[in-house]
Enzyme design. Structure first.
Site, PDB file in Angstrom:
ATOM      1  CE1 TYR A 121      -2.006   2.619   6.239  1.00 47.34           C
ATOM      2  CE2 TYR A 121       0.103   2.606   5.101  1.00 47.34           C
ATOM      3  CZ  TYR A 121      -1.043   1.959   5.509  1.00 47.34           C
ATOM      4  OH  TYR A 121      -1.238   0.644   5.163  1.00 47.34           O
ATOM      5  CB  CYS A 174      -6.761  23.479  21.479  1.00 46.27           C
ATOM      6  SG  CYS A 174      -7.548  24.899  20.708  1.00 46.27           S
ATOM      7  N   GLY A 227       0.838  -1.189   0.000  1.00 45.06           N
ATOM      8  CA  GLY A 227       0.000   0.000   0.000  1.00 45.06           C
ATOM      9  C   GLY A 227       0.876   1.242   0.000  1.00 45.06           C
TER      10      GLY A 227
END
Length: 401
Positions: free
Chosen positions: A377, A348, A272
């Site tokens: 990914y 944050c 992949g």
């Protein structure tokens, strides 16, 4: 191709008012890469794309003419492939498959179901009989050995949630040979023991071990094995060192005695990351630069909610600066000359970091950081909706761009 990407970035504000934030996927580059991979593959091998690395439908569509098929790990992934092609071969793997997933996979005529446990095997036999569908399976085996290459992510040769332990093979074969099983055929075996291996020679040794092991099982249990799926795990680096040498791997594989003894058995590979990583870019504009206790921070429109890979793997993700001359404010433009800055996002949390202490000749608010090797990914594993920031835009490079 980088010039195409940079030209597109510099023209962003002609069409957009908001800061640059986008993924750019080079579909033509992916196709050319796969074609080169196929050129050196031995005749008994087949290339599948594991879409978990990046399931973008346009990438799947670009690969349909070149790969043998696709490996999926959920019904959602399977439906993405079927949304592009109704008949391309599919390998369906992954632990914890639910009844409805197995049922849909059987109805959708996936080419091979990878079996992860004895319970899953029994369910497949039950469902295939219920729907009167011939079903071909590959048993995923967790081999008991200490000789596998050592990588950052290991899924075999140790206790793991993946596959059947080798000592359960005899029981699995007994279940398949039960007179009640009239629809499920054992076509071969699946191995996927590691991720991101960088050593071609060790990968050949591993594949040889798989083949020799399966040949011994054929002898012991009087099996006819049509397929050995050796998985993926071909490595990509993010620090400038060489990635996996595919040409060396396939050259050594072609000379290997175990491969030459395969007979009619087919050998599958399902990479992949290795197929798409180098052909994606994440572009994010610097929206603020600030100094805190003698340390500089470059704050992006974006961050780990779009590209979680560097935080997940604990690495600094490679990037280049695309200078942007545009500055629309009446006050001075913040900049850093010949210094270090940590590249962070808009979230944050202090974990929203893509690069620590980057050495910079010049970086200004309004410049764009182009994170390379962002095809695998990066977007897929990110927590997209944390804090509700808008998603990036997506663009695609095709022939003629």
């Amino acid at each position: 191709m980088n010039q195409v990407v940079e030209k597109w970035i510099t023209e962003w504000h002609v069409y957009n008012d908001e800061p640059v934030c986008a993924y750019i996927y080079d579909l033509q580059g992916i196709q050319n890469h796969v074609k080169k991979m196929l050129e050196t593959m031995p005749s008994q091998t087949n290339l599948f794309y594991a879409i978990k690395a990046n399931p973008d439908p346009k990438i799947i569509e670009a690969l349909v003419p070149y790969v043998k098929g696709f490996e999926v790990a959920s019904i959602g992934e399977m439906l993405k492939v079927r949304g592009v092609s109704a008949d391309v071969p599919i390998l369906f793997g992954g632990p914890g498959k639910k009844d409805y997933e197995l049922e849909m996979a059987i109805k959708q005529n996936v080419t091979y179901l990878h079996v992860e446990s004895l319970l899953e095997l029994r369910k497949i036999i039950l469902l295939a009989k219920k729907w009167d569908r011939p079903t071909q399976i590959l048993l995923r085996i967790n081999v008991r050995t200490n000789s596998l290459p050592k990588t950052k992510i290991s899924m075999g040769g140790r206790p793991t949630q993946f596959g059947l332990d080798e000592q359960l093979l005899e029981e699995a074969i007994s279940i398949l040979r039960d007179v009640e099983n009239t629809h499920v055929q054992l076509s071969g075996f699946h191995f996927h023991s590691l991720s991101n291996n960088l050593h071609a020679e060790l990968h050949v040794d591993m594949v040889q071990f798989y083949v020799q092991t399966v040949k011994e099982w054929e002898r012991l249990y009087s099996l006819h094995v049509e397929v050995i799926n050796a998985g993926g795990g071909f490595g990509v680096t993010y620090d400038g060192t060489p990635s996996f040498d595919w040409q060396l791997f396939t050259s050594l594989l072609a000379q290997n005695e175990a491969l030459q003894a395969l007979g009619k058995t087919q050998l599958f590979f399902e990479p992949g990351r290795f197929i798409v990583a180098d052909y994606g870019y994440y572009a994010a504009e610097v929206v603020d630069m600030k100094q805190s206790q003698d340390q500089w921070f470059a704050v992006l429109r974006g961050g780990t909610h779009h590209n979680r890979l560097p935080a997940s793997w604990g690495h600094n993700h490679p990037f280049r600066i695309v200078p942007i001359d545009r500055w629309v404010y009446p006050f001075a433009r913040p900049e850093l000359i010949n210094g270090q800055a940590t590249v962070v996002g808009e979230l944050c949390t202090p974990k929203d970091q893509l690069y620590a202490n980057a050495e910079l000749e010049c970086l200004r608010v309004g410049d764009v950081l182009l994170f390379e090797k962002s095809g695998a990914y990066c977007w897929t594993i990110s927590h997209h909706d944390f804090l509700g920031h808008p998603h990036p835009k997506f663009y695609y490079i095709t022939e003629g761009n």
